[in-house]
Design a protein around this motif. Structure first.
Motif, mmCIF file in Angstrom:
data_model
loop_
_atom_site.group_PDB
_atom_site.id
_atom_site.type_symbol
_atom_site.label_atom_id
_atom_site.label_comp_id
_atom_site.label_asym_id
_atom_site.label_seq_id
_atom_site.Cartn_x
_atom_site.Cartn_y
_atom_site.Cartn_z
ATOM 1 N N THR A 100 0.878 -1.406 0.099
ATOM 2 C CA THR A 100 -0.036 -0.074 -0.069
ATOM 3 C C THR A 100 0.690 1.297 0.211
ATOM 4 O OG1 THR A 100 -1.797 -0.932 1.327
ATOM 5 C CG2 THR A 100 -1.822 1.188 1.283
ATOM 6 N N ALA A 101 1.996 1.263 1.056
ATOM 7 C CA ALA A 101 2.893 2.451 0.789
ATOM 8 C C ALA A 101 3.378 2.874 -0.538
ATOM 9 C CB ALA A 101 3.826 2.193 2.171
ATOM 10 N N LEU A 102 4.000 1.582 -0.993
ATOM 11 C CA LEU A 102 4.560 1.814 -2.437
ATOM 12 C C LEU A 102 3.740 2.116 -3.170
ATOM 13 C CD1 LEU A 102 7.487 -1.063 -2.100
ATOM 14 C CD2 LEU A 102 7.727 1.507 -1.612
ATOM 15 N N LEU A 103 2.381 1.457 -3.357
ATOM 16 C CA LEU A 103 1.549 1.887 -4.175
ATOM 17 C C LEU A 103 1.215 3.190 -4.247
ATOM 18 C CD1 LEU A 103 -0.608 0.875 -6.506
ATOM 19 C CD2 LEU A 103 -2.068 0.199 -4.603
ATOM 20 N N LEU A 104 0.800 3.938 -3.041
ATOM 21 C CA LEU A 104 0.274 5.402 -3.073
ATOM 22 C C LEU A 104 1.763 6.158 -3.549
ATOM 23 C CD1 LEU A 104 -0.771 5.529 0.498
ATOM 24 C CD2 LEU A 104 -2.054 6.196 -1.870
ATOM 25 N N PHE A 105 3.023 5.797 -3.246
ATOM 26 C CA PHE A 105 4.049 6.400 -3.960
ATOM 27 C C PHE A 105 4.204 6.416 -5.579
ATOM 28 C CE2 PHE A 105 8.519 6.032 -5.606
ATOM 29 C CZ PHE A 105 8.868 7.508 -5.437
ATOM 30 N N ALA A 106 3.876 5.376 -6.110
ATOM 31 C CA ALA A 106 3.831 5.296 -7.628
ATOM 32 C C ALA A 106 2.704 6.087 -8.089
ATOM 33 C CB ALA A 106 3.612 3.753 -7.965
ATOM 34 N N VAL A 107 1.551 5.988 -7.597
ATOM 35 C CA VAL A 107 0.448 6.799 -8.085
ATOM 36 C C VAL A 107 0.620 8.407 -7.585
ATOM 37 C CG1 VAL A 107 -2.293 7.430 -7.444
ATOM 38 C CG2 VAL A 107 -1.322 5.063 -7.604
ATOM 39 N N ALA A 108 1.312 8.556 -6.526
ATOM 40 C CA ALA A 108 1.406 10.043 -6.277
ATOM 41 C C ALA A 108 2.405 10.744 -7.255
ATOM 42 C CB ALA A 108 1.932 10.270 -4.781
ATOM 43 N N ALA A 109 3.414 9.963 -7.832
ATOM 44 C CA ALA A 109 4.328 10.544 -8.740
ATOM 45 C C ALA A 109 3.670 11.149 -9.838
ATOM 46 C CB ALA A 109 5.390 9.312 -9.123
ATOM 47 N N ASN A 110 2.798 10.390 -10.547
ATOM 48 C CA ASN A 110 1.971 10.892 -11.794
ATOM 49 C C ASN A 110 1.220 12.258 -11.286
ATOM 50 O OD1 ASN A 110 2.055 8.706 -14.004
ATOM 51 N ND2 ASN A 110 1.856 7.801 -12.032
ATOM 52 N N PHE A 111 0.613 12.313 -9.984
ATOM 53 C CA PHE A 111 0.007 13.493 -9.665
ATOM 54 C C PHE A 111 0.899 14.635 -9.403
ATOM 55 C CE2 PHE A 111 -3.352 10.453 -8.920
ATOM 56 C CZ PHE A 111 -4.799 10.964 -9.215
ATOM 57 N N ALA A 112 2.327 14.208 -8.826
ATOM 58 C CA ALA A 112 3.163 15.096 -8.803
ATOM 59 C C ALA A 112 3.776 16.026 -10.100
ATOM 60 C CB ALA A 112 4.149 14.617 -8.025
ATOM 61 N N PHE A 113 4.008 15.186 -10.812
ATOM 62 C CA PHE A 113 4.220 15.784 -12.146
ATOM 63 C C PHE A 113 2.979 16.535 -12.852
ATOM 64 C CE2 PHE A 113 7.674 12.643 -12.324
ATOM 65 C CZ PHE A 113 8.900 13.354 -12.586
ATOM 66 N N GLU A 114 2.039 16.075 -12.612
ATOM 67 C CA GLU A 114 0.880 16.942 -13.234
ATOM 68 C C GLU A 114 0.686 18.341 -12.429
ATOM 69 O OE1 GLU A 114 -4.217 16.443 -13.633
ATOM 70 O OE2 GLU A 114 -2.744 14.929 -13.067
#
Length: 647
Positions: free
Chosen positions: A32-46
């Motif tokens: 879960t923690a790593l999944l949130l990081f992977a998802v957050a990366a796309n939102f961060a660039f956006e």
């Protein structure tokens, strides 16, 4: 009543039963923690693209309110984004983000980091390039904390806003705009596409790991549920208890993983990309997305748990008697071959979007995961047939008996091999050391003004006390500084030449390559991040599944010990049943990853890519061996008292 019985069975499993529950909890928390990081990366660039959009103007079709032009400047080898603005007409347009009002002619608004740097450095190295400072830009105008940005106000007929088209380093063409909302730049779109691909490389192994978490200690649970079926429990009751148990543990793990990610977010924000770190708010996904992850992870775990119940529901007696399940079909291999055959066709060609590439990568990923258990079973049959001692015989028979469980132990490292094969082949080569000789500043000049600009450059540099040789070369004026010139001298020369051609920036050869070098550096950082996440998944998967496997087979191990099998033989057999399929599947996954990277390269693998692959292979085997060593005390403990224990 079913839920109450589930809770009592969960608590009544004993110390070792609860250890299996804790293993599932840990697996779900990590995923879960790593999944949130992977998802957050796309939102961060956006989020970055949205904040920087105002610098990339959209031409007005009618009713232009302002003129905008952006360019890059440099100081102390750092990039400064300069935006020149002028209002058109009597009505003042809305200001850019982070400004309380539209800048007036003859004033500059500097970002906090640039304003501080302008105060620290002598004026002839930086501050003298800009007019008087009217204020400080807010964070809304910055792509990342500490970014160097200057917004300079001009009159509509100012020379800086009349410059002809040029290189983005020198200065973009002035654009008449209706507003300053702008659009995402080409660079932002490139980074966004790379983030999507990196997200797939991280998310798919995490989903596989999360699904495997539901199958931890599966043999113990199947035995327990089969016993309940034999004493009269209905299929619906068995399914309900399984889903309740799996989702209860998964929900607790998902909550723990979310808390862990929240605590780690400020540290993750320090990873530098595109020239700087992140705002902490960037690395947090939208609250609805976080809620979706919290709901989705337990759902995936629950579905994975239900998917393994067919034998318990249909043939509980077979489970209780420990019958070997039917072998898997060759169609798994055909699926992977079909995906690999279609992959080059889908990903090649102009106009292929990042979404299509990401989907193709995800299918290849899932194809490797699908074929893994079938290959493990084949390896087991070959190993058992060629065995010349008890170690290989025990390892081979175990692989044949439960290839899915054996695959879960090595799948994390194997899928990491896929990632390493893909990103390793695409790793950029080492950077050049830069131009030899003394630094040179170049200024692009309009046609017919080269000699005039060269004369002005000599005069300005002489007044600034900078020793330089100025020459005119076609449409470029080149000022070669002395061999002893340091960064302070270069910055004084930049300031002296600033504005000599309005709207054009004096640059060195390093400056001209800085943006492309930044992209290569960011690709390297992204490669390290993706591999780090992959290895965290691999190590966690190997360690947790190895311990779970010992708990699942503790009765088998105990009976073998009663029959006189030395503990060292059991441990070596357990290690062999991991390393043998890992060698085959890890190598195969690397080759599939390399194959998937081929459509995106035009030259052979760089030395950096070969080193990346080598490090990944060594780290993968070391991680699996280390995980096996950590579970060795548990093996000793479960064989110390080999008497059967009811769960």
């Amino acid at each position: 009543m079913n839920l109450a019985l589930t809770w009592r069975l969960l608590k009544g499993g004993g110390r070792r039963g609860m250890l299996g529950t804790w293993l599932t909890f840990g697996a779900v928390a990590v995923s879960t923690a790593l999944l949130l990081f992977a998802v957050a990366a796309n939102f961060a660039f956006e989020a970055r693209a949205d904040r920087g959009a105002w610098r990339n103007p959209v031409p007005a079709s009618s009713g232009a309110a302002a003129v905008e032009k952006s360019r890059y400047d440099f100081v102390r080898d750092q990039v400064i984004t300069v935006v020149d603005l002028a209002a058109l007409g009597e009505e003042t347009p809305a200001p850019p983000p982070g400004l309380p009002r539209f800048p007036r002619p003859g004033e500059a608004w500097l970002s906090p980091a640039l304003a501080e740097l302008a105060r620290e450095l002598p004026a002839d190295q930086l501050a003298a390039r800009y007019p008087r400072q009217a204020g400080v830009l807010g964070d809304e105008a910055l792509v990342y904390p500490g970014e160097l940005v200057a917004v300079v106000g001009h009159a509509p007929d100012a020379p800086e806003l009349q410059a002809p088209p040029g290189d983005p380093i020198v200065g973009r063409t002035p654009v008449k705009v209706a507003d300053l909302e702008g659009q995402a730049s080409d660079d932002a779109e490139v980074y966004g596409a790379l983030a999507v691909i990196a997200g797939v490389l991280m998310v798919v192994p995490l989903l596989v790991f999360g699904g495997a978490a539901a199958r931890l200690t599966v043999a113990r649970r199947d035995q327990r549920l089969a016993a309940l079926r034999l004493v009269g429990a209905t299929p619906g009751q068995v399914v309900t208890m399984t889903v309740a148990e799996a989702m209860l543990v998964a929900l607790a793990g998902a909550l723990a993983g979310t808390v862990a990610y929240t605590l780690a977010a400020p540290l993750l924000a320090g990873i530098e990309m595109q020239g700087g770190p992140w705002f902490t708010s960037d690395v947090f996904p939208h609250p609805l997305v976080m809620l979706a992850v919290l709901a989705g992870v337990p759902l995936v775990v629950g579905l994975s748990a239900v998917a393994g119940l067919r034998r318990v529901v249909v043939s509980p007696l077979g489970v209780a008697k420990r019958e070997t399940p039917p072998g898997m079909r060759f169609v798994r291999v055909l699926v992977l071959l079909a995906v690999l055959a279609a992959y080059p066709v889908v990903t090649r060609g102009e106009g292929v979007g990042a979404g299509i590439i990401a989907a193709a990568l995800a299918l290849a990923f899932l194809g490797v995961n699908l074929v893994g258990p079938w290959v493990v079973g084949l390896i087991g049959r070959i190993t058992a047939r060629l065995a010349r001692g008890p170690v290989r015989l025990l390892a081979g028979r175990r692989l044949v008996d439960d290839p899915r469980s054996a695959w879960r132990t090595v799948s994390g490292v194997a899928l990491t091999g896929f990632v390493a094969g893909f990103v390793g082949l695409l790793s950029p080569a080492a950077f050049d050391e830069g131009p030899a000789g003394p630094p040179e500043l170049r200024v692009v000049t309009p046609a017919g003004q080269v000699e005039q600009v060269a004369g002005q450059a000599r005069e300005r540099l002489r007044e600034a006390g900078v020793t330089a040789t100025v020459e005119a070369d076609k449409s470029v004026v080149v000022a070669a500084l002395g061999s002893s010139a340091d960064v302070a001298t270069v910055d004084r020369a930049r300031t002296a030449l600033a504005g000599i051609v309005p709207g054009h920036t004096p640059t060195t050869q390093d400056d001209d390559l800085r943006l492309s070098d930044q992209l290569f550096a960011d690709i390297r950082v992204g490669t390290v991040v993706v591999l780090a996440v992959s290895f965290l998944v691999a190590v966690a998967s190997s360690g947790i599944t190895a311990m779970s496997s010992v708990l699942d087979r503790r009765q088998t191990y105990g009976l073998l010990r009663l029959a006189g099998t030395p503990l060292a033989v059991l441990d070596r057999a357990r290690r062999a049943e991991t390393l043998i399929p890992l060698t085959v599947m890890g190598g195969g996954a690397i080759l599939v990853g390399v194959f998937c990277a081929l459509p995106f390269i035009s030259v052979g693998m760089s030395s950096a890519g070969a080193i990346t692959l080598g490090v990944c292979v060594v780290a993968g085997f070391a991680g699996v061996i280390g995980a096996g060593a950590l579970s060795r005390p548990l093996l000793r403990a479960v064989t110390a008292d080999p008497a059967p224990r009811p769960d």
